[in-house]
Structure formats: structure tokens, C-alpha cells
Write a protein that holds these residues in place. Structure first.
Motif, PDB file in Angstrom:
ATOM      1  N   THR A 161       0.809  -1.228   0.000  1.00 31.28           N
ATOM      2  CA  THR A 161       0.000   0.000   0.000  1.00 31.28           C
ATOM      3  C   THR A 161       0.839   1.274   0.000  1.00 31.28           C
ATOM      4  O   THR A 161       0.882   1.982  -0.988  1.00 31.28           O
ATOM      5  CB  THR A 161      -0.989   0.021   1.182  1.00 31.28           C
ATOM      6  N   ILE A 162       1.473   1.604   1.100  1.00 24.89           N
ATOM      7  CA  ILE A 162       2.255   2.843   1.124  1.00 24.89           C
ATOM      8  C   ILE A 162       3.679   2.551   0.651  1.00 24.89           C
ATOM      9  O   ILE A 162       4.110   1.406   0.569  1.00 24.89           O
ATOM     10  CB  ILE A 162       2.251   3.484   2.529  1.00 24.89           C
ATOM     11  N   SER A 163       4.383   3.604   0.311  1.00 23.94           N
ATOM     12  CA  SER A 163       5.799   3.502  -0.036  1.00 23.94           C
ATOM     13  C   SER A 163       6.551   4.469   0.862  1.00 23.94           C
ATOM     14  O   SER A 163       6.191   5.652   0.958  1.00 23.94           O
ATOM     15  CB  SER A 163       6.014   3.867  -1.509  1.00 23.94           C
ATOM     16  N   ASN A 164       7.566   3.978   1.552  1.00 23.77           N
ATOM     17  CA  ASN A 164       8.269   4.807   2.537  1.00 23.77           C
ATOM     18  C   ASN A 164       8.709   6.150   1.972  1.00 23.77           C
ATOM     19  O   ASN A 164       8.518   7.197   2.584  1.00 23.77           O
ATOM     20  CB  ASN A 164       9.490   4.057   3.072  1.00 23.77           C
ATOM     21  N   GLY A 165       9.298   6.114   0.782  1.00 24.14           N
ATOM     22  CA  GLY A 165       9.850   7.329   0.206  1.00 24.14           C
ATOM     23  C   GLY A 165       8.814   8.305  -0.309  1.00 24.14           C
ATOM     24  O   GLY A 165       9.153   9.446  -0.629  1.00 24.14           O
ATOM     25  N   GLY A 166       7.550   7.885  -0.394  1.00 24.70           N
ATOM     26  CA  GLY A 166       6.511   8.779  -0.888  1.00 24.70           C
ATOM     27  C   GLY A 166       5.676   9.417   0.202  1.00 24.70           C
ATOM     28  O   GLY A 166       4.856  10.290  -0.075  1.00 24.70           O
ATOM     29  N   LEU A 167       5.862   8.999   1.454  1.00 29.16           N
ATOM     30  CA  LEU A 167       5.051   9.538   2.547  1.00 29.16           C
ATOM     31  C   LEU A 167       5.534  10.928   2.957  1.00 29.16           C
ATOM     32  O   LEU A 167       6.733  11.184   3.070  1.00 29.16           O
ATOM     33  CB  LEU A 167       5.091   8.612   3.756  1.00 29.16           C
ATOM     34  N   PHE A 168       4.570  11.794   3.220  1.00 28.11           N
ATOM     35  CA  PHE A 168       4.861  13.171   3.628  1.00 28.11           C
ATOM     36  C   PHE A 168       3.754  13.562   4.593  1.00 28.11           C
ATOM     37  O   PHE A 168       2.578  13.353   4.287  1.00 28.11           O
ATOM     38  CB  PHE A 168       4.873  14.093   2.401  1.00 28.11           C
ATOM     39  N   TRP A 169       4.095  14.125   5.733  1.00 24.33           N
ATOM     40  CA  TRP A 169       3.062  14.344   6.739  1.00 24.33           C
ATOM     41  C   TRP A 169       3.302  15.589   7.580  1.00 24.33           C
ATOM     42  O   TRP A 169       4.414  16.109   7.659  1.00 24.33           O
ATOM     43  CB  TRP A 169       2.957  13.120   7.651  1.00 24.33           C
ATOM     44  N   LYS A 170       2.216  16.035   8.215  1.00 24.90           N
ATOM     45  CA  LYS A 170       2.323  17.057   9.250  1.00 24.90           C
ATOM     46  C   LYS A 170       2.655  16.344  10.553  1.00 24.90           C
ATOM     47  O   LYS A 170       2.120  15.267  10.829  1.00 24.90           O
ATOM     48  CB  LYS A 170       1.017  17.840   9.397  1.00 24.90           C
ATOM     49  N   THR A 171       3.510  16.927  11.341  1.00 24.78           N
ATOM     50  CA  THR A 171       3.955  16.264  12.565  1.00 24.78           C
ATOM     51  C   THR A 171       2.872  16.279  13.648  1.00 24.78           C
ATOM     52  O   THR A 171       3.097  15.778  14.758  1.00 24.78           O
ATOM     53  CB  THR A 171       5.234  16.925  13.103  1.00 24.78           C
ATOM     54  N   SER A 172       1.698  16.798  13.325  1.00 23.21           N
ATOM     55  CA  SER A 172       0.555  16.755  14.242  1.00 23.21           C
ATOM     56  C   SER A 172      -0.380  15.579  13.959  1.00 23.21           C
ATOM     57  O   SER A 172      -1.445  15.477  14.574  1.00 23.21           O
ATOM     58  CB  SER A 172      -0.239  18.061  14.139  1.00 23.21           C
ATOM     59  N   ILE A 173      -0.028  14.671  13.042  1.00 22.62           N
ATOM     60  CA  ILE A 173      -0.921  13.577  12.679  1.00 22.62           C
ATOM     61  C   ILE A 173      -1.192  12.652  13.873  1.00 22.62           C
ATOM     62  O   ILE A 173      -0.389  12.531  14.789  1.00 22.62           O
ATOM     63  CB  ILE A 173      -0.379  12.730  11.500  1.00 22.62           C
ATOM     64  N   LYS A 174      -2.340  11.968  13.804  1.00 22.78           N
ATOM     65  CA  LYS A 174      -2.702  10.989  14.836  1.00 22.78           C
ATOM     66  C   LYS A 174      -1.900   9.703  14.674  1.00 22.78           C
ATOM     67  O   LYS A 174      -1.586   9.032  15.655  1.00 22.78           O
ATOM     68  CB  LYS A 174      -4.199  10.654  14.750  1.00 22.78           C
ATOM     69  N   THR A 175      -1.622   9.333  13.452  1.00 23.63           N
ATOM     70  CA  THR A 175      -0.999   8.046  13.155  1.00 23.63           C
ATOM     71  C   THR A 175       0.395   7.923  13.762  1.00 23.63           C
ATOM     72  O   THR A 175       1.200   8.848  13.675  1.00 23.63           O
ATOM     73  CB  THR A 175      -0.901   7.856  11.627  1.00 23.63           C
ATOM     74  N   GLN A 176       0.651   6.760  14.344  1.00 24.94           N
ATOM     75  CA  GLN A 176       2.003   6.403  14.769  1.00 24.94           C
ATOM     76  C   GLN A 176       2.665   5.683  13.601  1.00 24.94           C
ATOM     77  O   GLN A 176       2.312   4.559  13.260  1.00 24.94           O
ATOM     78  CB  GLN A 176       1.942   5.497  15.997  1.00 24.94           C
ATOM     79  N   LEU A 177       3.626   6.331  12.971  1.00 18.61           N
ATOM     80  CA  LEU A 177       4.266   5.771  11.786  1.00 18.61           C
ATOM     81  C   LEU A 177       5.395   4.808  12.119  1.00 18.61           C
ATOM     82  O   LEU A 177       5.750   3.970  11.289  1.00 18.61           O
ATOM     83  CB  LEU A 177       4.780   6.893  10.881  1.00 18.61           C
ATOM     84  N   GLN A 178       5.948   4.924  13.309  1.00 17.18           N
ATOM     85  CA  GLN A 178       6.970   3.963  13.701  1.00 17.18           C
ATOM     86  C   GLN A 178       6.321   2.614  13.997  1.00 17.18           C
ATOM     87  O   GLN A 178       5.277   2.533  14.630  1.00 17.18           O
ATOM     88  CB  GLN A 178       7.732   4.462  14.923  1.00 17.18           C
ATOM     89  N   VAL A 179       6.952   1.562  13.530  1.00 19.06           N
ATOM     90  CA  VAL A 179       6.406   0.217  13.672  1.00 19.06           C
ATOM     91  C   VAL A 179       6.902  -0.454  14.947  1.00 19.06           C
ATOM     92  O   VAL A 179       6.145  -1.150  15.629  1.00 19.06           O
ATOM     93  CB  VAL A 179       6.772  -0.630  12.430  1.00 19.06           C
ATOM     94  N   GLY A 180       8.165  -0.265  15.275  1.00 16.27           N
ATOM     95  CA  GLY A 180       8.709  -0.875  16.480  1.00 16.27           C
ATOM     96  C   GLY A 180       9.771  -1.910  16.158  1.00 16.27           C
ATOM     97  O   GLY A 180       9.867  -2.422  15.044  1.00 16.27           O
ATOM     98  N   ILE A 181      10.539  -2.256  17.158  1.00 15.94           N
ATOM     99  CA  ILE A 181      11.705  -3.114  16.959  1.00 15.94           C
ATOM    100  C   ILE A 181      11.336  -4.566  16.675  1.00 15.94           C
ATOM    101  O   ILE A 181      12.181  -5.352  16.260  1.00 15.94           O
ATOM    102  CB  ILE A 181      12.633  -3.069  18.192  1.00 15.94           C
ATOM    103  N   GLN A 182      10.063  -4.936  16.872  1.00 13.11           N
ATOM    104  CA  GLN A 182       9.683  -6.332  16.655  1.00 13.11           C
ATOM    105  C   GLN A 182       9.685  -6.716  15.183  1.00 13.11           C
ATOM    106  O   GLN A 182       9.727  -7.899  14.854  1.00 13.11           O
ATOM    107  CB  GLN A 182       8.286  -6.604  17.245  1.00 13.11           C
TER     108      GLN A 182
END
Length: 315
Positions: A161-182
Motif C-alpha cells: 500500500t504505502i511507499s516509505n519514500g513517498g510519505l509526507f506528513w504534518k507532525t501533528s498527525i494521529k498516526t504512529q508511523l513507527q512500527v517498532g523493533i519487533q
């Protein structure tokens, strides 16, 4: 002007890093800061940063080696790191067209959204050369519109679905974009990152950044074995069905009809061990063979996302 943070994960590729940073310096939007996240103990990237002599570029080496997926995930902190209003990730093998930042910021403001996915040009990258392919990363899948999270998640039956290099966001978004070390595989990270999206997402089809398609010996992604990766993708689809049931199936079917992808959709359902569907495009013999193969994977290959699901979705 509002500040844009550009996070630049890098590892032992100074020549490619220089290209990426020069494409940033060439932007027609000048209010940015780049954070170069160097994962190499030898710190080859420091020489490149010093040689460019641009005080907007911050050298930020990791205190310990995080690996390709870990360094990339560090870059995807949703919140601001240096008080930026906007943020994006520029991997060291990719680069930007001069109006990438300005057009993305303009699109977010014009459409009143906080998250954008920009289409990318695909270039073939070898050790010394790069050539355009004429293809894009997401142009065949998305239309120029705003997608709600549910529709976006339904696309996971087909691809990441998404592509890392194409994502662009406002730093006020609700979404947590970090996935985690697992999650230690960068490809599975993209699936998981897409599944976490809670904001509406605008797709912009004009490709204003470039994604390098390169042989595995040059890639930093350290991909999981095919069967492990396949088990992870299977787990994502099974998670969607478990969480949203027939509603997500119906949404994905609509997408399949719109994109003429019904055979692929039916194969995806079988891979997720979902057979409560009126299959029309794949015959029973092929469906049974695929089901047996997928069931064997489910039984005998450890789910690489189990710890991630437990950490993120267990209350």
C-alpha cells in the motif's frame, strides 16, 4: 515559512547519500532541515555532510547499529524532531525533484489533510549508474483523491500500500508511523505502517521523487526469506479479516473490480485461508492447491509479526 524535517537514514553509501542530499539542497522550498541518521560505525556519511557545508544538514549518527529496518523506523517518528511542521523520509539511495517539498506542502494545505502519499519515478540503480524505467511506484494502484483509512487498509490484500519514500506528513498527525523493533524486515514494516494509518491520506499521482530499484547485493533492506515474508503478509491479511470481517472483504472486492484485479483478490483470500466467498475467477483445483500450500505455511512457518501484533494490538 514553516519548517520541513527530512530524515535521511544511511549506511555505507556515501556516493548515493551525496546525490540524495544535493537533491534536497536544490529544492525550491528552502525552509528545511535534514537529519542524517548514520548507522555505520565508520561514519562515512560525516565526510559527505561536512563537504556540503550546509548548516541545514544535521549529522546524527546512531549510538549503536540499528540495522536497516531499525534505522528506517527511527526516521519515521511521527512527531517533530527539530520543531518541524512537516516531515518526510529520504532514504540515501533515493532523491527528490526540485519542487517535491513545495508541492507536497501546497497539497496538504489545499486539501486540508495531514498525510500524503506522493507517487515516485522508478529508476534502475547499479553500482555506478541509474536509468529511468518509465514506471512509477503507485500510479497503477491509486487515483488522485483522499483515501480514508479503511479503504487504504483494504489495499493490503494486494500489496504493501504505502511507499516509505513517498510519505509526507504534518507532525501533528494521529498516526504512529513507527512500527517498532519487533519487525526486522523493511518490506513487512511498510505493511505494518500502512495498517497503523489512522488519518485520511491524499494520493498525488505526479511523481516528484525517485525510487531506486537495485539488486539485492546493493540493497540495505536485508529481506526476510521468501517463506517468512509470505507468512508475514499472510498474517497481515488474516489480521484484517479478524478485525473487520466481511466489511473489509467487500471493500477489497470493490477495489479489485475497479482495478480489474479480481483473480489476484481471490488468490489473496485463499492465501489468508478465507474460503467463505463465492469464487469465480480461480478454479477449484488451483484454489485447493494454493490453500494447502498456504495452510502449510501457516502451520510450519513462525509468524514474524506475532510479537508486533501482541505489542500493538493486545489490550
Amino acid at each position: 515559512m514553516e519548517l520541513c524535517e527530512v530524515r535521511v537514514p544511511t549506511y555505507k553509501r556515501p556516493r548515493l547519500l551525496e546525490r540524495a542530499l544535493k537533491s534536497l539542497i536544490a529544492q525550491d522550498y528552502c525552509c528545511w532541515k535534514a537529519i542524517v541518521m548514520d548507522d555505520s560505525p565508520a561514519q562515512e556519511a560525516k565526510l559527505i555532510v561536512d563537504s556540503l557545508a550546509d548548516d541545514r544538514i544535521i549529522y546524527s549518527p546512531n549510538s549503536q547499529n540499528l540495522g536497516g529496518a531499525g534505522n528506517l523506523d527511527r526516521a519515521f517518528a511521527s512527531h517533530s524532531l527539530v520543531d518541524g511542521t512537516y516531515a518526510c523520509v529520504l532514504e540515501d539511495d533515493n532523491w527528490l525533484l526540485p519542487n517535491y517539498l513545495s508541492e507536497n506542502i501546497s497539497s496538504l494545505k489545499r486539501r486540508n489533510v495531514t498525510l500524503l502519499l506522493r507517487n515516485q519515478q522508478i529508476w534502475t540503480q547499479t553500482e555506478h549508474t541509474s536509468e529511468p524505467t518509465g514506471r512509477t511506484t503507485r500510479g497503477d494502484w491509486f487515483a488522485s483523491k483522499i483515501y480514508d483509512p479503511f479503504e487504504l487498509h483494504a489495499h493490503l490484500f494486494f500489496f504493501e500500500t504505502i511507499s516509505n519514500g513517498g510519505l509526507f506528513w504534518k507532525t501533528s498527525i494521529k498516526t504512529q508511523l513507527q512500527v517498532g523493533i519487533q519487525v526486522s524486515d523493511a518490506g513487512l514494516q511498510e505493511y505494518c505502517r500502512a495498517l497503523q494509518i489512522q488519518d485520511h491520506l491524499l494520493f498525488e499521482p505526479e511523481p516528484l521523487c525517485c525510487w531506486a530499484e537495485m539488486p539485492s547485493n546493493l540493497s540495505l533492506r536485508n529481506p526476510a526469506a521468501n517463506r517468512v515474508f509470505g507468512r508475514g503478509v499472510q498474517a497481515i491479511k488474516m489480521k484484517l479479516i479478524q478485525t473487520s470481517g466481511s466489511a473489509i472483504i467487500q471493500q477489497a472486492e470493490e477495489i479489485a473490480r475497479d482495478l480489474n484485479k479480481l483473480p489476484e483478490f481471490e488468490q489473496s483470500l485463499v492465501d489468508a485461508l478465507y474460503i467463505s466467498y463465492s469464487f469465480k475467477c480461480i478454479n477449484k483445483v488451483n484454489a485447493l492447491k494454493q490453500y494447502c500450500k498456504s495452510y502449510a505455511r501457516y502451520l510450519f512457518v513462525k509468524n514474524p509479526l506475532q510479537a508486533h501484533f501482541e505489542a500493538k494490538y493486545t489490550t
